[in-house]
Design an enzyme around this catalytic site. Sequence first.
Site, PDB file in Angstrom:
ATOM      1  N   LYS A  20       0.918  -1.107  -0.071  1.00 56.94           N
ATOM      2  CA  LYS A  20       0.061   0.071  -0.118  1.00 56.94           C
ATOM      3  C   LYS A  20       0.835   1.076  -0.015  1.00 56.94           C
ATOM      4  O   LYS A  20       0.533   2.297  -0.823  1.00 56.94           O
ATOM      5  CB  LYS A  20      -0.911   0.015   1.268  1.00 56.94           C
ATOM      6  CG  LYS A  20      -1.756   1.219   1.368  1.00 56.94           C
ATOM      7  CD  LYS A  20      -2.979   0.671   1.079  1.00 56.94           C
ATOM      8  CE  LYS A  20      -4.185   2.232   1.205  1.00 56.94           C
ATOM      9  NZ  LYS A  20      -5.546   1.501   0.638  1.00 56.94           N
ATOM     10  N   ARG A  66      13.899   0.639   9.679  1.00 56.31           N
ATOM     11  CA  ARG A  66      14.295   0.944  11.017  1.00 56.31           C
ATOM     12  C   ARG A  66      14.585  -0.580  11.731  1.00 56.31           C
ATOM     13  O   ARG A  66      13.809  -1.422  11.837  1.00 56.31           O
ATOM     14  CB  ARG A  66      13.065   1.317  11.691  1.00 56.31           C
ATOM     15  CG  ARG A  66      13.494   1.888  13.324  1.00 56.31           C
ATOM     16  CD  ARG A  66      12.566   2.937  13.915  1.00 56.31           C
ATOM     17  NE  ARG A  66      11.453   2.426  14.465  1.00 56.31           N
ATOM     18  CZ  ARG A  66      10.698   3.015  15.214  1.00 56.31           C
ATOM     19  NH1 ARG A  66      10.903   4.309  15.459  1.00 56.31           N
ATOM     20  NH2 ARG A  66       9.717   2.545  15.634  1.00 56.31           N
ATOM     21  N   GLU A 129      14.830  10.159  21.264  1.00 53.99           N
ATOM     22  CA  GLU A 129      13.810   9.707  22.163  1.00 53.99           C
ATOM     23  C   GLU A 129      13.823   9.133  23.590  1.00 53.99           C
ATOM     24  O   GLU A 129      13.168   8.520  24.181  1.00 53.99           O
ATOM     25  CB  GLU A 129      12.906   8.900  21.248  1.00 53.99           C
ATOM     26  CG  GLU A 129      13.538   7.587  20.708  1.00 53.99           C
ATOM     27  CD  GLU A 129      12.750   6.711  19.670  1.00 53.99           C
ATOM     28  OE1 GLU A 129      11.396   7.093  19.486  1.00 53.99           O
ATOM     29  OE2 GLU A 129      13.321   5.928  19.490  1.00 53.99           O
ATOM     30  N   ILE A 221       2.130   7.374  10.386  1.00 55.63           N
ATOM     31  CA  ILE A 221       1.845   6.082  10.693  1.00 55.63           C
ATOM     32  C   ILE A 221       0.428   5.525  10.015  1.00 55.63           C
ATOM     33  O   ILE A 221       0.162   4.390  10.017  1.00 55.63           O
ATOM     34  CB  ILE A 221       1.499   5.622  12.215  1.00 55.63           C
ATOM     35  CG1 ILE A 221       0.536   6.893  12.911  1.00 55.63           C
ATOM     36  CG2 ILE A 221       2.745   5.590  13.122  1.00 55.63           C
ATOM     37  CD1 ILE A 221      -0.234   6.227  13.949  1.00 55.63           C
ATOM     38  N   ASP A 269      15.109  43.229   7.080  1.00 53.43           N
ATOM     39  CA  ASP A 269      16.609  43.213   7.104  1.00 53.43           C
ATOM     40  C   ASP A 269      17.244  41.873   6.837  1.00 53.43           C
ATOM     41  O   ASP A 269      16.243  40.837   6.578  1.00 53.43           O
ATOM     42  CB  ASP A 269      16.997  43.967   8.373  1.00 53.43           C
ATOM     43  CG  ASP A 269      16.708  43.305   9.643  1.00 53.43           C
ATOM     44  OD1 ASP A 269      16.285  42.207   9.584  1.00 53.43           O
ATOM     45  OD2 ASP A 269      17.075  43.874  10.804  1.00 53.43           O
TER      46      ASP A 269
HETATM   47  N1  COA Z   1       1.305   2.048   6.015  1.00 52.83           N
HETATM   48  C1  COA Z   1       0.755   1.485   4.908  1.00 52.83           C
HETATM   49  N2  COA Z   1      -0.664   1.188   4.723  1.00 52.83           N
HETATM   50  C2  COA Z   1      -1.417   1.328   5.751  1.00 52.83           C
HETATM   51  C3  COA Z   1      -0.652   1.784   7.103  1.00 52.83           C
HETATM   52  C4  COA Z   1       0.588   2.194   7.075  1.00 52.83           C
HETATM   53  N3  COA Z   1       1.282   2.575   8.208  1.00 52.83           N
HETATM   54  N4  COA Z   1      -1.722   1.851   8.038  1.00 52.83           N
HETATM   55  C5  COA Z   1      -2.683   1.532   7.508  1.00 52.83           C
HETATM   56  N5  COA Z   1      -2.617   1.179   6.152  1.00 52.83           N
HETATM   57  C6  COA Z   1      -3.740   0.623   5.227  1.00 52.83           C
HETATM   58  C7  COA Z   1      -4.094  -0.431   6.010  1.00 52.83           C
HETATM   59  O1  COA Z   1      -3.628  -2.017   5.332  1.00 52.83           O
HETATM   60  C8  COA Z   1      -5.657  -0.568   4.854  1.00 52.83           C
HETATM   61  O2  COA Z   1      -5.357  -0.970   3.490  1.00 52.83           O
HETATM   62  P1  COA Z   1      -6.374  -1.488   2.734  1.00 52.83           P
HETATM   63  O3  COA Z   1      -7.390  -0.729   2.499  1.00 52.83           O
HETATM   64  O4  COA Z   1      -5.494  -1.771   1.490  1.00 52.83           O
HETATM   65  O5  COA Z   1      -7.263  -2.713   3.612  1.00 52.83           O
HETATM   66  C9  COA Z   1      -5.842   0.865   4.665  1.00 52.83           C
HETATM   67  O6  COA Z   1      -4.380   1.691   5.047  1.00 52.83           O
HETATM   68  C10 COA Z   1      -6.855   1.700   5.786  1.00 52.83           C
HETATM   69  O7  COA Z   1      -6.248   1.292   7.244  1.00 52.83           O
HETATM   70  P2  COA Z   1      -7.282   1.454   8.329  1.00 52.83           P
HETATM   71  O8  COA Z   1      -8.129   0.248   8.419  1.00 52.83           O
HETATM   72  O9  COA Z   1      -7.667   2.927   8.566  1.00 52.83           O
HETATM   73  O10 COA Z   1      -5.904   1.054   9.560  1.00 52.83           O
HETATM   74  P3  COA Z   1      -5.593  -0.297  10.144  1.00 52.83           P
HETATM   75  O11 COA Z   1      -6.663  -0.591  11.171  1.00 52.83           O
HETATM   76  O12 COA Z   1      -5.541  -1.227   9.057  1.00 52.83           O
HETATM   77  O13 COA Z   1      -4.466   0.054  10.837  1.00 52.83           O
HETATM   78  C11 COA Z   1      -2.774   0.855  12.516  1.00 52.83           C
HETATM   79  C12 COA Z   1      -4.104   1.083  11.839  1.00 52.83           C
HETATM   80  C13 COA Z   1      -2.573   2.042  13.427  1.00 52.83           C
HETATM   81  C14 COA Z   1      -2.426  -0.221  13.038  1.00 52.83           C
HETATM   82  C15 COA Z   1      -1.904   0.842  11.334  1.00 52.83           C
HETATM   83  O14 COA Z   1      -2.130   2.323  10.726  1.00 52.83           O
HETATM   84  C16 COA Z   1      -0.448   0.835  11.434  1.00 52.83           C
HETATM   85  O15 COA Z   1       0.073  -0.497  11.701  1.00 52.83           O
HETATM   86  N6  COA Z   1       0.521   2.032  11.122  1.00 52.83           N
HETATM   87  C17 COA Z   1       1.954   1.909  11.690  1.00 52.83           C
HETATM   88  C18 COA Z   1       2.322   1.666  13.138  1.00 52.83           C
HETATM   89  C19 COA Z   1       3.787   1.708  13.102  1.00 52.83           C
HETATM   90  O16 COA Z   1       4.409   1.094  12.268  1.00 52.83           O
HETATM   91  N7  COA Z   1       4.279   1.610  14.410  1.00 52.83           N
HETATM   92  C20 COA Z   1       5.730   1.677  14.609  1.00 52.83           C
HETATM   93  C21 COA Z   1       6.498   2.728  14.241  1.00 52.83           C
HETATM   94  S1  COA Z   1       5.968   4.224  15.347  1.00 52.83           S
HETATM   95 MG    MG Z   2       9.481   4.515  19.503  1.00 54.20          MG
END
Ligand code: COA
Ligand code: MG
Length: 289
Positions: A20, A66, A129, A221, A269
């Site tokens: 994605k 990371r 951090e 995120i 300035d």
């Molecule tokens: N990167 C890429 N795609 C993402 C994404 C991300 N960080 N977060 C969500 N998506 C995608 C989902 O897979 C979904 O795809 P689809 O429509 O093809 O099924 C779409 O975007 C909508 O997502 P949504 O349903 O709103 O969120 P979710 O419940 O799937 O995920 C989280 C919510 C918070 C779990 C998710 O956003 C996530 O994992 N974020 C990153 C967390 C992370 O990496 N943390 C460590 C670093 S701080």
């Molecule tokens: Mg952290």
Amino acid sequence: MKVRRALLYMPATDWNKINKAITLNVDSICMDMEDGTALNRKAEARDTIIRALQELSFGKSEKLVRINSIGSGFEKEDLESVLPFHPDGIVIPKIESGSQIDWADEMIGKEEQAQGWEKYSIRLLVCIETALGIVNLKEMANHPRLDGLIFGAEDFAASIGATRSRGGWEVMVARSSVVTHAAAFGLQALDMIFVDFRDQVNLKIEASQAAAMGFTGKQIIHPAQVAPVQEAFTPSASAIEYAQRVVDTFLAHQSDGAGAYELDGKMIDMPIVKNAQKVIDRAKAAGKI
Ligand code: COA
Ligand code: MG
């Protein structure tokens, strides 16, 4: 230096999210093996990253990885497994000393040499951090492999025992120190994550506050955060137009022998001109002019 207005994380075990991410036109994509990946899936995370680096086309998005923090016990294997596939850069969380940066630099440098890649072609970004990370900023920010400093608010708050608030006053001094050290050593500064990913209004407020503080970008995120954050760190058309007028009128006044003058009721300035030049530089880097 690669423009990094938004740096999007996803758990490195999540193949769908990586797929994605490459469709989102985000500046940087960071596959996370640290806190986004469960402890019992670290090996799987490495394999998924290797597969992504080999099989997927990231387009204009930067490919970042990371690793786990130095001292976690995972960091060496994390680095060794992904480096042969040449990510554009490595992000290290919870960095605390210059010697930790030297360790990573040496590991990366050896791989560059072994593969015949250009020295420093794999860039380094570090997350500040913890309390110790803030205290040791000066000894860390001056390294030729570094491109940027990333501020992590949640971990920082945990490290000092602070309670997070919406306004973020409890992390403000640390957040600002990161910008100042980045600027002092010519690095980028990336702001904290806005975790409430369904709240677009407050995301925009926090991102414009960060841009106003001097941050060059922000960690994100969720896909819904890409556009508002990249926009917040791109100078608007009116800001660019004003900056250009400042620079043009300043040059004209300089040749007439005036260092300070008035434009639209305000004094102009040198410091104002320097700031205007920064706006123009950022607009150019973002492809706006
Ligand atoms: N990167 C890429 N795609 C993402 C994404 C991300 N960080 N977060 C969500 N998506 C995608 C989902 O897979 C979904 O795809 P689809 O429509 O093809 O099924 C779409 O975007 C909508 O997502 P949504 O349903 O709103 O969120 P979710 O419940 O799937 O995920 C989280 C919510 C918070 C779990 C998710 O956003 C996530 O994992 N974020 C990153 C967390 C992370 O990496 N943390 C460590 C670093 S701080
Ligand atoms: Mg952290």
